[in-house]
Design a protein around this motif. Structure first.
Motif, short mmCIF file in Angstrom:
data_model
loop_
_atom_site.label_atom_id
_atom_site.label_comp_id
_atom_site.label_asym_id
_atom_site.label_seq_id
_atom_site.Cartn_x
_atom_site.Cartn_y
_atom_site.Cartn_z
N ASP A 1 0.83 -1.20 0.00
CA ASP A 1 0.00 0.00 0.00
C ASP A 1 0.87 1.26 0.00
N GLU A 2 0.19 2.38 -0.12
CA GLU A 2 0.88 3.66 -0.29
C GLU A 2 1.74 4.04 0.92
N SER A 3 1.26 3.73 2.12
CA SER A 3 2.04 4.09 3.32
C SER A 3 3.33 3.27 3.42
N GLN A 4 3.27 2.01 3.01
CA GLN A 4 4.48 1.18 3.02
C GLN A 4 5.49 1.71 2.01
N GLN A 5 5.01 2.10 0.84
CA GLN A 5 5.92 2.62 -0.18
C GLN A 5 6.52 3.94 0.26
N ALA A 6 5.74 4.77 0.93
CA ALA A 6 6.28 6.04 1.44
C ALA A 6 7.35 5.78 2.49
N ALA A 7 7.12 4.78 3.34
CA ALA A 7 8.10 4.44 4.37
C ALA A 7 9.39 3.93 3.73
N TYR B 1 10.74 4.17 -5.96
CA TYR B 1 9.50 4.40 -5.23
C TYR B 1 8.94 5.80 -5.47
N GLN C 1 5.23 6.64 -6.97
CA GLN C 1 4.34 7.62 -6.35
C GLN C 1 3.88 8.65 -7.39
N GLU D 1 0.00 9.42 -8.40
CA GLU D 1 -0.55 10.77 -8.29
C GLU D 1 -1.06 11.27 -9.64
#
Length: 72
Positions: free
Chosen positions: A2-8, A53, A57, A61
């Motif tokens: 998910d998006e939060s994992q990729q941001a991390a 990553y 993103q 977007e």
């Protein structure tokens, strides 16, 4: 993923890039050839992971923006 994992992961990759660059710089100052090589490798790997990553993103977007613009 998910998006939060990729941001991390992107955040960690950025820190790895800085760590690699710092390691290379310190090793160069103390004349440790292996330290310089390892620091450069860690920095490049971190940079590549971060780039990957961030590109994902950007695509997400852009897709969200396109959906909003077409109303679908």
């Amino acid at each position: 993923m998910d998006e939060s994992q990729q941001a991390a992961i992107a955040a960690v990759a950025s820190k790895v890039t800085y760590t690699g660059a710092s390691t290379a710089t310190v090793s160069w100052m103390i004349s440790s050839e292996w330290g310089v090589v390892c620091g450069i490798l860690v920095g490049v790997i971190g940079l590549l992971v971060n780039w990957y990553y961030k590109a994902k993103q950007d695509r997400r977007e852009q897709a969200a923006h396109d959906r909003r613009m077409t109303g679908k």
